[in-house]
Design a protein around this motif. Sequence first.
Motif, PDB file in Angstrom:
ATOM      1  N   GLN A 544      -6.775  -0.029  -7.686  1.00 19.88           N
ATOM      2  CA  GLN A 544      -6.689   0.907  -8.811  1.00 19.88           C
ATOM      3  C   GLN A 544      -7.865   0.723  -9.771  1.00 19.88           C
ATOM      4  O   GLN A 544      -8.455   1.716 -10.241  1.00 19.88           O
ATOM      5  N   GLU A 572      -4.103   9.134  -3.047  1.00 22.31           N
ATOM      6  CA  GLU A 572      -3.915   7.813  -2.452  1.00 22.31           C
ATOM      7  C   GLU A 572      -2.439   7.527  -2.188  1.00 22.31           C
ATOM      8  O   GLU A 572      -2.087   6.852  -1.213  1.00 22.31           O
ATOM      9  N   MET A 573      -1.572   8.036  -3.044  1.00 22.00           N
ATOM     10  CA  MET A 573      -0.145   7.809  -2.876  1.00 22.00           C
ATOM     11  C   MET A 573       0.408   8.589  -1.682  1.00 22.00           C
ATOM     12  O   MET A 573       1.419   8.202  -1.088  1.00 22.00           O
ATOM     13  N   SER A 576      -2.953   6.461   2.597  1.00 24.46           N
ATOM     14  CA  SER A 576      -4.070   5.576   2.281  1.00 24.46           C
ATOM     15  C   SER A 576      -5.395   6.162   2.752  1.00 24.46           C
ATOM     16  O   SER A 576      -5.489   6.752   3.837  1.00 24.46           O
ATOM     17  N   TRP A 609      -6.226  -2.944  -0.454  1.00 32.27           N
ATOM     18  CA  TRP A 609      -6.101  -1.501  -0.671  1.00 32.27           C
ATOM     19  C   TRP A 609      -4.641  -1.077  -0.603  1.00 32.27           C
ATOM     20  O   TRP A 609      -3.745  -1.911  -0.391  1.00 32.27           O
ATOM     21  N   SER A 610      -4.383   0.196  -0.816  1.00 31.55           N
ATOM     22  CA  SER A 610      -3.000   0.684  -0.931  1.00 31.55           C
ATOM     23  C   SER A 610      -2.177   0.471   0.332  1.00 31.55           C
ATOM     24  O   SER A 610      -0.955   0.468   0.289  1.00 31.55           O
TER      25      SER A 610
END
Length: 680
Positions: A544, A572-573, A576, A609-610
């Motif tokens: 983030q 992004e949500m 990914s 990362w996510s």
Amino acid sequence: MDTWINGVVCADLSVLQKTLEVSEMMDVRSFDVIDSLYREKGYLDGDELASSLDISTRTLRDIIKDVREHVEQYGATISYKNNFGYRLEVHQKTLFESFLAQEKKNIENMRFDYPVTSDERCDYIIRRFLLSSTPVKSDDLCEELGISKTTFAQDLRHVRQILSRYELQVEVQSKKGLAVSGSEKNMQSCMADFVFYNDFASSASFTTHSIGQFCRQYEQKIRTCVNRVLSDNDYHMTDLGINNLVVHILITLYRGQMDPSKPDLSDVKINEDEYRLEISMAQQMADLVADYTGMTLLEEELGFIAVHIIGSRLFSREDENLISMETLNLVRDLFEEIRRHYGISFFDDMELFALMCMHMEPMIQRVRNGIPMRNPLLDTIKSENPNGYDLAVYACRWLSQRLNASIDENEMGYMALHFGIALDGMKKPGQKRVLAVCASGVGTSRMLKYNLEKLFGNSVESITTARMSEVTQMDLSEYDLIVTTVPFDYPVSTRVIQVGCYLSQSDQDALRNAFTASSDNADQLIRAFDPAMYIENGDAETWQQAVEQLCKGMSSCINIPDDFLKLTMDREMLSSTYIGNRCAVPHPTSVVLEENRIAVMHLKKPVVWSNGKRVEWVFLIGMKRYEDAGSDQLIHALYELIGDGNALRQLKLDASYDHFIRILQSVLSVQSEAEDDFFR
């Protein structure tokens, strides 16, 4: 009786002897060092090698010292040169490659019992939780993994992040240990991913584990039951769907043995009147499974099997009459939403409409009941067709709101295949859309169009004629070239060439240059990478923070919408943007800029990362509102760079902006226009 050896359930103690034999072989880290040096075919910087293997430079030096004598026995030597690094030279290729192949086979089996990297340990811990019928003590895990409590605490945080994507939690049970909790449906989905749909399923560790022996005993019997029922009912499922169903039944039966109280799978949403056939087939499969295995599937588990059958049905053109009105309306409304949001119309593509309906009919049942459909092509789809994938991401977000159900990235990948082919067919590679503008006369317009067609033939996709008075009412961004016989003073990004009606030699030369030259040459592409938007050694500690810093840098150079950061976080949500090679390409859900720009960050320390992957390079992509060839070339160039492991290794040695641009220029210079299109 099962016995735990290094955290693995073994059916008998004879496996212990094999484990002791393996421990005398080369360890995983030593093999990784040798393999990395061999693949490099030259010098490899020590800091880079250590970082890629998640070890310290001191540990690397110790490993090199230990393996030097070992590789010399098999016809190779390891040397070191200041400012260059380590190099492995092979003098007896056949002997060395035979040795390396055998060690690789041994090591691949060891990785699951003796994980080295943090990612490998996290996978081990998750499998340990899922395959244990009782809570697992942290002290036991530390001992099995050979790590400290501090390292275990760090790994456990990562494990919690991974499990949260399945809506599962790690519970601490007083004096008993750690255990995973959540719905049985989510537990089975996680178990499928970490036990069956990865390399563990083909390892010796799986074979010796009690679940591996369970599968060896019952998998073929269950597959026979499934195929027999499908054949008896003349019902067709996808190969992946059949495999998913077999795995689901295996997991259900295995977990039923682990917990005699039987798991609860009763939260299935299915219209019994509409799907009588599938419900009947589920009962038939359960009866056959009981006959073949002696194990019983409970009645509430039959609905879950029925949903698997419905969600993997293979439709053909002969089955179009089976498509529901809900699906037809949903696809129609989706196309309208895409036209409204992107300005792209698929309504004339009846092939896409039919394919999307046949895909979405079973998909609706999958997403409503949380049945995952694995997509083995997902990473390839993301990297080969980012435009089609982004369109699918937006489409699935809209669909999830309509269906009131979440849609995972595997489903997005399948939808991206359809969109990718449709987008590719909209505009043939190398062809241009031309707008021919004249003062007012119909005759001069027709003459200009005729001369353009005569001059360029198949190089032109379409030629649209218009009077100057009509230009203000048109969307000029749809055209690659504007050819006009009168002065053209409107501000447009599209190239404009003024010619005479009969096209003189100089007019023809100017037009040929426009057709043969790229709409955006290498210099124009590189201008998208502004030095003011390049961060050489970013200090972000989370993904983030990395995105926020890049958005801030971009806003200081160009005008971006106030909600640019929010749109990027929203994207992004949804799925990914990690793309592989420790690179991520965050971008907003919509194209919102007036010009193409890419902000770049190289991180001093990788961030998680996510999706739980570690990232060293972040490319924040901002694309202009209207599509042109330059946008496609820019994305293609970026993905070429990300896919070039050698280029990224060079950048790691020198992450300065000037070196980055030189590497990018070298990548652009070797791009092949004749590259095969995966989606074709």
